[in-house]
Design a protein around this motif. Structure first.
Motif, PDB file in Angstrom:
ATOM      1  N   TYR A  71     -60.149  -8.798-116.237  1.00 51.78           N
ATOM      2  CA  TYR A  71     -59.423  -9.918-115.647  1.00 51.78           C
ATOM      3  C   TYR A  71     -60.332 -11.011-115.087  1.00 51.78           C
ATOM      4  O   TYR A  71     -59.992 -12.192-115.143  1.00 51.78           O
ATOM      5  CB  TYR A  71     -58.503  -9.416-114.526  1.00 51.78           C
ATOM      6  CG  TYR A  71     -57.324  -8.631-115.033  1.00 51.78           C
ATOM      7  CD1 TYR A  71     -56.143  -9.265-115.391  1.00 51.78           C
ATOM      8  CD2 TYR A  71     -57.387  -7.242-115.166  1.00 51.78           C
ATOM      9  CE1 TYR A  71     -55.054  -8.550-115.873  1.00 51.78           C
ATOM     10  CE2 TYR A  71     -56.308  -6.509-115.644  1.00 51.78           C
ATOM     11  CZ  TYR A  71     -55.144  -7.167-115.986  1.00 51.78           C
ATOM     12  OH  TYR A  71     -54.080  -6.455-116.465  1.00 51.78           O
ATOM     13  N   HIS A  72     -61.472 -10.654-114.544  1.00 52.61           N
ATOM     14  CA  HIS A  72     -62.344 -11.618-113.879  1.00 52.61           C
ATOM     15  C   HIS A  72     -63.660 -11.734-114.655  1.00 52.61           C
ATOM     16  O   HIS A  72     -64.335 -10.727-114.886  1.00 52.61           O
ATOM     17  CB  HIS A  72     -62.626 -11.189-112.436  1.00 52.61           C
ATOM     18  CG  HIS A  72     -61.397 -10.937-111.631  1.00 52.61           C
ATOM     19  ND1 HIS A  72     -60.689 -11.955-111.010  1.00 52.61           N
ATOM     20  CD2 HIS A  72     -60.718  -9.793-111.350  1.00 52.61           C
ATOM     21  CE1 HIS A  72     -59.652 -11.444-110.370  1.00 52.61           C
ATOM     22  NE2 HIS A  72     -59.643 -10.133-110.577  1.00 52.61           N
ATOM     23  N   ARG A  73     -64.012 -12.979-115.015  1.00 49.52           N
ATOM     24  CA  ARG A  73     -65.226 -13.196-115.793  1.00 49.52           C
ATOM     25  C   ARG A  73     -65.918 -14.484-115.357  1.00 49.52           C
ATOM     26  O   ARG A  73     -65.269 -15.414-114.866  1.00 49.52           O
ATOM     27  CB  ARG A  73     -64.913 -13.298-117.290  1.00 49.52           C
ATOM     28  CG  ARG A  73     -64.359 -12.022-117.886  1.00 49.52           C
ATOM     29  CD  ARG A  73     -63.967 -12.228-119.345  1.00 49.52           C
ATOM     30  NE  ARG A  73     -63.480 -10.989-119.954  1.00 49.52           N
ATOM     31  CZ  ARG A  73     -63.017 -10.891-121.193  1.00 49.52           C
ATOM     32  NH1 ARG A  73     -62.983 -11.976-121.961  1.00 49.52           N
ATOM     33  NH2 ARG A  73     -62.601  -9.730-121.667  1.00 49.52           N
ATOM     34  N   TYR A  99     -65.186 -19.973-113.802  1.00 46.55           N
ATOM     35  CA  TYR A  99     -64.550 -18.701-113.464  1.00 46.55           C
ATOM     36  C   TYR A  99     -63.346 -18.555-114.375  1.00 46.55           C
ATOM     37  O   TYR A  99     -62.513 -19.458-114.490  1.00 46.55           O
ATOM     38  CB  TYR A  99     -64.130 -18.681-112.005  1.00 46.55           C
ATOM     39  CG  TYR A  99     -63.160 -17.555-111.666  1.00 46.55           C
ATOM     40  CD1 TYR A  99     -63.577 -16.227-111.685  1.00 46.55           C
ATOM     41  CD2 TYR A  99     -61.828 -17.831-111.353  1.00 46.55           C
ATOM     42  CE1 TYR A  99     -62.692 -15.200-111.391  1.00 46.55           C
ATOM     43  CE2 TYR A  99     -60.936 -16.814-111.058  1.00 46.55           C
ATOM     44  CZ  TYR A  99     -61.374 -15.497-111.077  1.00 46.55           C
ATOM     45  OH  TYR A  99     -60.498 -14.484-110.800  1.00 46.55           O
ATOM     46  N   TYR A 101     -60.001 -16.249-115.479  1.00 48.35           N
ATOM     47  CA  TYR A 101     -59.067 -15.217-115.022  1.00 48.35           C
ATOM     48  C   TYR A 101     -57.973 -15.014-116.065  1.00 48.35           C
ATOM     49  O   TYR A 101     -57.278 -15.958-116.460  1.00 48.35           O
ATOM     50  CB  TYR A 101     -58.428 -15.611-113.694  1.00 48.35           C
ATOM     51  CG  TYR A 101     -57.418 -14.593-113.195  1.00 48.35           C
ATOM     52  CD1 TYR A 101     -57.827 -13.354-112.724  1.00 48.35           C
ATOM     53  CD2 TYR A 101     -56.050 -14.868-113.213  1.00 48.35           C
ATOM     54  CE1 TYR A 101     -56.919 -12.418-112.281  1.00 48.35           C
ATOM     55  CE2 TYR A 101     -55.127 -13.934-112.771  1.00 48.35           C
ATOM     56  CZ  TYR A 101     -55.564 -12.705-112.300  1.00 48.35           C
ATOM     57  OH  TYR A 101     -54.658 -11.768-111.877  1.00 48.35           O
ATOM     58  N   SER A 108     -56.068 -17.200-120.659  1.00 48.86           N
ATOM     59  CA  SER A 108     -56.789 -17.141-119.396  1.00 48.86           C
ATOM     60  C   SER A 108     -56.895 -18.544-118.814  1.00 48.86           C
ATOM     61  O   SER A 108     -56.938 -19.547-119.542  1.00 48.86           O
ATOM     62  CB  SER A 108     -58.189 -16.545-119.586  1.00 48.86           C
ATOM     63  OG  SER A 108     -58.959 -17.342-120.471  1.00 48.86           O
TER      64      SER A 108
END
Length: 251
Positions: A71-73, A99, A101, A108
């Motif tokens: 989910y978070h990159r 960022y 998400y 995303s």
């Protein structure tokens, strides 16, 4: 008959009594499900040599990399070009740290900061905040939409769309379109509200390996709106047609 029934009942009771112990022993030997993890990918979507109708030769890059979990990159994007033998520095179309998400299976949201301009110590550069969405639209169109807000308050919308037409397990035909629109006037960077630039191209790609694919193609690039009029006043080309050859590679 009664003896057979008694034997079956005894076996059933024994099995029921032993099942919890057998299941417990089996669960202890099962591997644990994986927990949270991080991974990454670097994609060079375009590393290409370009020859325009005016016999100019250019080197173009379009890179995208990310690192993180489901989910978070953290994502990095960069695009630019260098015209060979013109004495000028490379032009950065965009260089961003974002960022990322994941909001659904195919989409995303992204937000971060970036810059574009001439890659030289005395060149003019534009710094901006980037907010956008990237994902897979219906019918398998890959879409990347971004709004840029620069330090002088200028707003620009950039949309990139690609589609992979599968010819075989290894060969693909990829139409590509990029459109930029100025959402307001920006005196500092000499932009007027309206359509800014349109590029349409198509590439044939053959995968030597899933991670390595050379390609050839052609594109048409044109200034729009006020930028087109300004180019005419300055006796500069308003559009460009070119052939390309390059490599698509990822790790």
């Amino acid at each position: 008959m009664n003896k057979w029934i008694r034997s079956l009942a005894t076996a059933t009771i024994s099995l029921a009594w032993m099942t919890p112990f057998t299941a417990a022993a089996a669960e202890e030997s099962w591997p644990l499900p994986h927990g949270s993890y991080t991974t990454g990918k670097l994609m060079a979507d375009r590393l290409e040599a370009v020859r325009t109708e005016n016999q100019q030769h250019k080197a173009v890059w379009d890179l995208q990399g990310w690192y993180g979990g489901d989910y978070h990159r953290v994502m990095v994007k960069t695009e630019g070009e260098n015209t060979q033998n013109d004495g000028a520095a490379s032009e950065i179309d965009r260089a961003e740290v974002l960022y990322d998400y994941l909001i659904s299976t195919f989409w995303s949201l992204q937000a971060g900061a970036g810059l574009k301009g001439t890659l030289s110590s005395d060149g003019q550069r534009e710094h901006y905040v980037a907010i956008g969405a990237q994902g897979l639209a219906p019918y398998w169109f890959e879409v990347d939409n971004t709004i840029l807000i620069n330090e002088s308050g200028g707003l620009q919308w950039i949309s990139e769309t690609e589609y992979d037409w599968v010819l075989s397990q290894r060969s693909f035909l990829q139409p590509r379109m990029e459109l930029s629109i100025n959402l307001n006037d920006d005196e500092r960077f000499a932009r007027q509200a309206g359509f800014n630039r349109l590029r349409i191209g198509i590439r044939y790609r053959y995968e030597l390996h899933r991670k390595i694919a050379p390609y050839v193609g052609v594109y048409w690039d044109s200034w729009l709106g006020a930028n087109r009029q300004q180019a005419r006043l300055e006796r500069e080309p308003t559009q460009e047609t070119a052939v390309v050859a390059g490599l698509r590679i990822w790790f």
